[in-house]
Design a protein around this motif. Sequence first.
Motif, PDB file in Angstrom:
ATOM      1  N   GLU A   2       0.845  -1.182   0.000  1.00  0.00           N
ATOM      2  CA  GLU A   2       0.000   0.000   0.000  1.00  0.00           C
ATOM      3  C   GLU A   2       0.883   1.236   0.000  1.00  0.00           C
ATOM      4  O   GLU A   2       2.052   1.197   0.406  1.00  0.00           O
ATOM      5  N   LYS A 206      -7.031  -5.821  -5.992  1.00  0.00           N
ATOM      6  CA  LYS A 206      -6.391  -4.933  -5.003  1.00  0.00           C
ATOM      7  C   LYS A 206      -7.090  -5.036  -3.642  1.00  0.00           C
ATOM      8  O   LYS A 206      -6.439  -5.019  -2.603  1.00  0.00           O
ATOM      9  N   ARG A 209      -6.041  -8.257  -1.896  1.00  0.00           N
ATOM     10  CA  ARG A 209      -4.708  -8.091  -1.290  1.00  0.00           C
ATOM     11  C   ARG A 209      -4.796  -7.293  -0.001  1.00  0.00           C
ATOM     12  O   ARG A 209      -4.201  -7.651   1.018  1.00  0.00           O
ATOM     13  N   ARG A 210      -5.569  -6.211  -0.032  1.00  0.00           N
ATOM     14  CA  ARG A 210      -5.654  -5.338   1.141  1.00  0.00           C
ATOM     15  C   ARG A 210      -6.390  -6.008   2.302  1.00  0.00           C
ATOM     16  O   ARG A 210      -5.955  -5.944   3.451  1.00  0.00           O
ATOM     17  N   ILE A 229      -1.861  -1.779 -11.264  1.00  0.00           N
ATOM     18  CA  ILE A 229      -2.056  -2.606 -10.066  1.00  0.00           C
ATOM     19  C   ILE A 229      -0.780  -3.138  -9.421  1.00  0.00           C
ATOM     20  O   ILE A 229      -0.757  -3.387  -8.227  1.00  0.00           O
TER      21      ILE A 229
END
Length: 341
Positions: A2, A206, A209-210, A229
């Motif tokens: 991030e 995304k 992943r977060r 990305i």
Amino acid sequence: MEDGEDEKMPEILSIQNLTIQLEQNRNILPVLFGLSLTVQKGEIFGIVGESGCGKSVLSNSIIGLQPEKMFASKGDIVFEGQSLLNKSKHQLQKMRGNEISMVFQNPMSSLNPSLTIGYQIIEIIRTHQKVSKKEAKEIAIEVMKKVGLPRADQLLYEYPHQLSGGMQQRVMIAIAIACQPKLLIADEPTTALDVTIQAQILKLLKEIRREQGTTILLISHDLGVMGEICDRIAVMYAGEIVEIGTTEQLFENPSHPYTKGLMQSIPSPDKKGKPLYSIAGTVPPLHERKGGCPFASRCQLSIEKCFESKPQLTKVSDAHDVRCYFSEIAEGNDEYARSSS
């Protein structure tokens, strides 16, 4: 990572000097040649290149799905400290869908047309988790909602052909993340989808992943998609890594002629109405990959040395490497340097 996260995470996947060969008509042909890269936990790592560059061979080799006549003759694939090449088919089968999952590029050929969406998601959950059918159904509905599928409780009883291409791809992603894998391999997940759906799928990856801390290995022929990305990108050509670096490094300072060609072919508003750039020629077939730089025959900058010997990966800057003679030639050859500008 991030934004704002500069601390290097431990590696989850390490590919070490991997050589994959194919036995064909009593000949042994190189498919991947001395390929090395590492993927850090929690990052989105991209592998980009044209069809025939070996991207899917690499991804299939990680999860043990390469064809029988294709084998690793050198090197290793290490996942969380474990050699995947030393594992049995049964051991790899237990890992697939659980610790490592894959989203294939064509959901219609990957989903079973005769089974309902719900059955296919529930089956993977019950294969890897000790839960009842009722609990698995609840998990399936939850994961379907997580990937943005509408009316999940009804969709459980529908079949793949009843869904749009974008919804089918979301189902594939739901199946892949149902058991919260540590590594998700996405092989051309946005191919054949329109730009709006493509953007939604990238946003979803995304979010995964977060929210789940999932490491993602994204494979694509589209460098523009990668730029949206990925944290880092490896450029593959004819079974080799020709350039690797952070996304920012590659876009600000592409150093290999092949990478530059891929950059020029990315659509942009200023190119509207103009034909997109296309790299002349094609990726050499397996039986022609002998000695020298495999891109030499397509490269406008190639000289005799490029055809005779293979360049090694050398540093452009910290964490940015390129496999090209360009830098050392350009220093002593003004004409060569001018031709590349």
